[in-house]
Design a protein around this motif. Structure first.
Motif, PDB file in Angstrom:
ATOM      1  N   THR A   1      34.722  41.174  78.969  1.00 44.86           N
ATOM      2  CA  THR A   1      35.863  41.617  79.778  1.00 44.86           C
ATOM      3  C   THR A   1      35.605  41.756  81.226  1.00 44.86           C
ATOM      4  O   THR A   1      34.274  42.084  81.465  1.00 44.86           O
TER       5      THR A   1
ATOM      6  N   SER B   1      37.902  37.685  79.639  1.00 50.02           N
ATOM      7  CA  SER B   1      39.181  38.300  80.159  1.00 50.02           C
ATOM      8  C   SER B   1      39.162  38.137  81.760  1.00 50.02           C
ATOM      9  O   SER B   1      38.242  38.175  82.425  1.00 50.02           O
ATOM     10  N   TYR B   2      40.474  38.149  82.065  1.00 51.40           N
ATOM     11  CA  TYR B   2      40.687  38.291  83.682  1.00 51.40           C
ATOM     12  C   TYR B   2      41.989  39.066  83.700  1.00 51.40           C
ATOM     13  O   TYR B   2      42.958  38.914  82.858  1.00 51.40           O
ATOM     14  N   HIS B   3      42.139  39.597  85.043  1.00 49.39           N
ATOM     15  CA  HIS B   3      43.303  40.478  85.186  1.00 49.39           C
ATOM     16  C   HIS B   3      44.257  39.511  85.817  1.00 49.39           C
ATOM     17  O   HIS B   3      45.490  39.405  85.448  1.00 49.39           O
ATOM     18  N   LEU B   4      44.179  39.256  87.166  1.00 49.20           N
ATOM     19  CA  LEU B   4      44.980  38.616  88.063  1.00 49.20           C
ATOM     20  C   LEU B   4      44.549  36.939  88.549  1.00 49.20           C
ATOM     21  O   LEU B   4      45.473  36.025  88.447  1.00 49.20           O
TER      22      LEU B   4
ATOM     23  N   LYS C   1      43.992  36.493  79.670  1.00 49.71           N
ATOM     24  CA  LYS C   1      44.470  37.517  80.434  1.00 49.71           C
ATOM     25  C   LYS C   1      44.559  38.882  79.610  1.00 49.71           C
ATOM     26  O   LYS C   1      44.760  38.681  78.738  1.00 49.71           O
TER      27      LYS C   1
ATOM     28  N   ASP D   1      45.291  43.165  80.785  1.00 51.57           N
ATOM     29  CA  ASP D   1      45.605  44.026  81.818  1.00 51.57           C
ATOM     30  C   ASP D   1      45.744  45.306  80.777  1.00 51.57           C
ATOM     31  O   ASP D   1      46.285  45.650  80.046  1.00 51.57           O
TER      32      ASP D   1
ATOM     33  N   THR E   1      46.052  48.397  81.495  1.00 53.27           N
ATOM     34  CA  THR E   1      47.165  49.322  81.755  1.00 53.27           C
ATOM     35  C   THR E   1      48.469  49.204  80.777  1.00 53.27           C
ATOM     36  O   THR E   1      49.373  49.917  80.930  1.00 53.27           O
ATOM     37  N   ILE E   2      48.705  47.854  80.274  1.00 59.59           N
ATOM     38  CA  ILE E   2      49.487  47.378  79.424  1.00 59.59           C
ATOM     39  C   ILE E   2      49.160  47.235  77.940  1.00 59.59           C
ATOM     40  O   ILE E   2      48.707  46.283  77.642  1.00 59.59           O
TER      41      ILE E   2
ATOM     42  N   SER F   1      49.514  43.644  76.473  1.00 57.46           N
ATOM     43  CA  SER F   1      48.499  42.667  76.911  1.00 57.46           C
ATOM     44  C   SER F   1      47.283  43.109  76.177  1.00 57.46           C
ATOM     45  O   SER F   1      46.600  41.893  75.713  1.00 57.46           O
TER      46      SER F   1
ATOM     47  N   SER G   1      35.144  45.556  82.438  1.00 62.61           N
ATOM     48  CA  SER G   1      36.554  45.898  83.061  1.00 62.61           C
ATOM     49  C   SER G   1      36.752  47.284  82.801  1.00 62.61           C
ATOM     50  O   SER G   1      36.359  47.912  81.791  1.00 62.61           O
TER      51      SER G   1
ATOM     52  N   ILE H   1      39.863  50.635  84.348  1.00 60.82           N
ATOM     53  CA  ILE H   1      40.937  50.912  85.118  1.00 60.82           C
ATOM     54  C   ILE H   1      40.487  51.982  86.232  1.00 60.82           C
ATOM     55  O   ILE H   1      39.685  52.923  86.058  1.00 60.82           O
TER      56      ILE H   1
END
Length: 85
Positions: A7, A31-34, A48, A50, A52-53, A56, A78, A80
């Protein structure tokens, strides 16, 4: 070929770790966020994520479940950032 899931593969320590395992002949799912990781390799599979979701996270689990037979190593890189300001 061994499989690594990492991640946060798009920058910093995650990107360097991804590159190291690719050089050693592993198949890497990162993984990547943006921003997509700047890696071009037939053994690199970005996805992808996220954190926080919930949807996802579920999508990432489904992707990994269908793409992998087995995970040989996991690097949870990764997180938050909870910044009060």
């Amino acid at each position: 070929m061994k499989n690594l899931v990492i991640t946060g593969a798009n920058r910093g320590i995650g990107l360097a770790t991804t590159q190291l395992f690719l050089e050693k002949g592993w198949r890497v799912f990162g993984s990547y966020h943006l921003t997509l990781p700047p890696i071009i390799s037939p053994n690199f599979n970005p996805f992808k994520l996220d954190l926080t979701i919930s949807a996802s996270i579920s999508d990432a689990v489904k992707f990994l479940g269908s793409a992998l037979g087995q995970i040989d190593a996991l690097v949870n890189n990764s997180g938050i950032l909870n910044d009060a300001s």
